[in-house]
Design an enzyme around this catalytic site. Sequence first.
Site, PDB file in Angstrom:
ATOM      1  N   ARG A 155       0.467  -1.637   0.216  1.00 60.66           N
ATOM      2  CA  ARG A 155       0.241   0.217   0.200  1.00 60.66           C
ATOM      3  C   ARG A 155       0.848   1.729   0.082  1.00 60.66           C
ATOM      4  NH1 ARG A 155      -3.978  -2.615  -2.095  1.00 60.66           N
ATOM      5  NH2 ARG A 155      -5.733  -3.256  -0.027  1.00 60.66           N
ATOM      6  N   HIS A 179      -3.793 -10.672 -13.379  1.00 63.29           N
ATOM      7  CA  HIS A 179      -5.479  -9.990 -12.136  1.00 63.29           C
ATOM      8  C   HIS A 179      -6.644 -11.392 -13.007  1.00 63.29           C
ATOM      9  CE1 HIS A 179      -8.089  -8.764  -9.234  1.00 63.29           C
ATOM     10  NE2 HIS A 179      -9.072  -9.202 -10.201  1.00 63.29           N
ATOM     11  N   HIS A 217      -4.096 -15.589  -7.827  1.00 66.66           N
ATOM     12  CA  HIS A 217      -5.297 -16.201  -6.997  1.00 66.66           C
ATOM     13  C   HIS A 217      -5.772 -17.091  -7.706  1.00 66.66           C
ATOM     14  CE1 HIS A 217      -6.633 -12.075  -9.206  1.00 66.66           C
ATOM     15  NE2 HIS A 217      -6.205 -11.897  -7.371  1.00 66.66           N
ATOM     16  N   ASP A 251      -1.826 -12.521  -1.198  1.00 70.63           N
ATOM     17  CA  ASP A 251      -3.213 -11.198  -1.618  1.00 70.63           C
ATOM     18  C   ASP A 251      -3.277 -11.047  -0.768  1.00 70.63           C
ATOM     19  OD1 ASP A 251      -4.215  -9.868  -2.775  1.00 70.63           O
ATOM     20  OD2 ASP A 251      -5.607 -10.897  -3.386  1.00 70.63           O
ATOM     21  N   GLY A 311     -11.346  -7.988  -0.541  1.00 68.57           N
ATOM     22  CA  GLY A 311      -9.919  -8.426  -0.287  1.00 68.57           C
ATOM     23  C   GLY A 311      -9.427  -8.786   1.778  1.00 68.57           C
TER      24      GLY A 311
HETATM   25 ZN   LIG Z   1      -5.617  -9.770  -8.559  1.00 70.81          ZN
END
Ligand SMILES: [Zn+2]
Length: 425
Positions: free
Chosen positions: A65, A181, A234, A307, A326
Site C-alpha cells: 500500500r 489478474h 489467485h 494476496d 480483499g
Molecule cells: Zn488480483
Amino acid sequence: MSLLIRNGRVIDPASSVDAVQDVLVVDGRIERVGAGIQAPGGVQILDATGKVVCPGFIDIHVHLREPGYEYKETVATGTRAAAAGGFTAVCCMANTSPVNDNGSITEYILDRARTEGSGVRVYPIGAVTRGLEGKELAELAELRDAGCVAFSDDGRCVMNADLYRRAMEYTLPFGAPVISHAEDHALARGGVMNEGVVSTELGLPGIPAAAEDVMVARDVLLAELTGAHVHIAHLSTAGAVRIVREAKARGVRVTAEVTPHHLILTEEAVRNWDGNTRMAPPLRTRRDAEAVLEGLADGTIDCIATDHAPHATSEKEGEFDRAANGIVGLETAVALLLDRLVRPGLLPLPTLVARLSRDPARLLSLPGGSLAPGAPADVTILDPEATATIDPKAFRSKSRNTPFAGWSLTGGPWKTIVAGTLVTA
Ligand SMILES: [Zn+2]
C-alpha cells in the site's frame, strides 16, 4: 556471526531433505546441514527440538500500500506482519498511488524497505500498463532495471489482448513473468460474490466462474503465442485448474498461485454478511475449493500466495455490496494452512513447505527457497503444536480485515530468520 539451529525436523524440498538435523549458518548463508554438527566457538544456538525448519517462506502476492495508502499499510507495518507470519520475503503489487509504473517508484519502495522494513526482503512487482489504465505499456525496462521481479496490473485485468501480447513480447527477454489478474470486466461487472445458488438465495449480484476462466484461457493462448511466462494470480475455479493443467501438459509456460482463503473458505461464508468475505476473485463453491486443493497437491498450481490486501475498517463495514475487496493474510496464512490442510491430512507438510518456499523462489528466480550450502540463510521455523486464536487486534499489520477472527488453530510460525538474523519481534 554464526547460528546453529539444532535438532529440528528439517524439510528442504529443493534438496530432498526431510530429517531431524542441525543447520549451521555463517555470515548470512547456509554453511552446513547435517546431524550432530559441532558448534563452532561463539556460535549462537537455537534449540529447535519439536519444531520444523524450512527454507524461508516467500509470498509473491502482497499489497504493501505504500506509497499512497499509508492509512491501510506501510512497508514498515507490512514487513513486520510478514515477519510475524513466517515470511522471509514478499513481492509487492503495483497498485499504489502513484502506481509503480516507473523506476522512481520502485526505488522509493526499495528505499523504504531498507530504511523502515523489518528485515524481510521486499521485491516490487511493476505495472504492465501506465497508471494501471490498460491503455499503454508502463516503463517496463526501467522497472526491470530498478529491481522489479515481475509485471502485473493486479487489481485490474488488462482487457486489451493485443496490448497484453505486446507486454509479454517486450518482457520475454527479461526472464520475468507477467502476472495476470484474470477477470473479464464485462462478465464480472456489478458482481459482489460468486454467481450461484448462494448468490441467488442472498439476492446479491454474482460473478460467474467464467469471468475468470475465459481470461485464464486467453492468457494461456497468449503465452503460447509469445513464448512468454504467464503467471495466474489467485486462481480460484475448477475450470481454471483444468485449463492450466492442460496447458502445462502441452508445455505452455503458465504457472499459478492460490490463496489460503480460496483453499479454506467457500461462498457459504458470505451468508453471514461479513464484508470480510468479499474479495476478488470471490469465494467459490466447495467443488472449486476441492479442485484448487487438488491442483496445489499435484503441482498444477505452483505456489500459495496470500494476496494480503489491507483495508481500513471503515472500508469493510456497512453494506456488503459496498465493501472493499480483499483481506489481510500475512499473519494468518501459515497457521490456517497447517491447521486446516496439513493436520486433517489433506496436504502433506513437505508439499506445503515446497509451495511456500522452493516453488515461489523458482517461479520468480528469487534467491532462497533452499537450505543447500551457500544459499541465503532465510529460514522459517514452524511450531506444529502451538495453539492460538486469531485476534486481529494483535496484528502487526495496520489493518484488521480478516474473516478468520476468533478461529482457534494448532500449528504456526515460530521464528523467521533472514540472512541468518532473527526478525521475529
Ligand atoms: Zn488480483
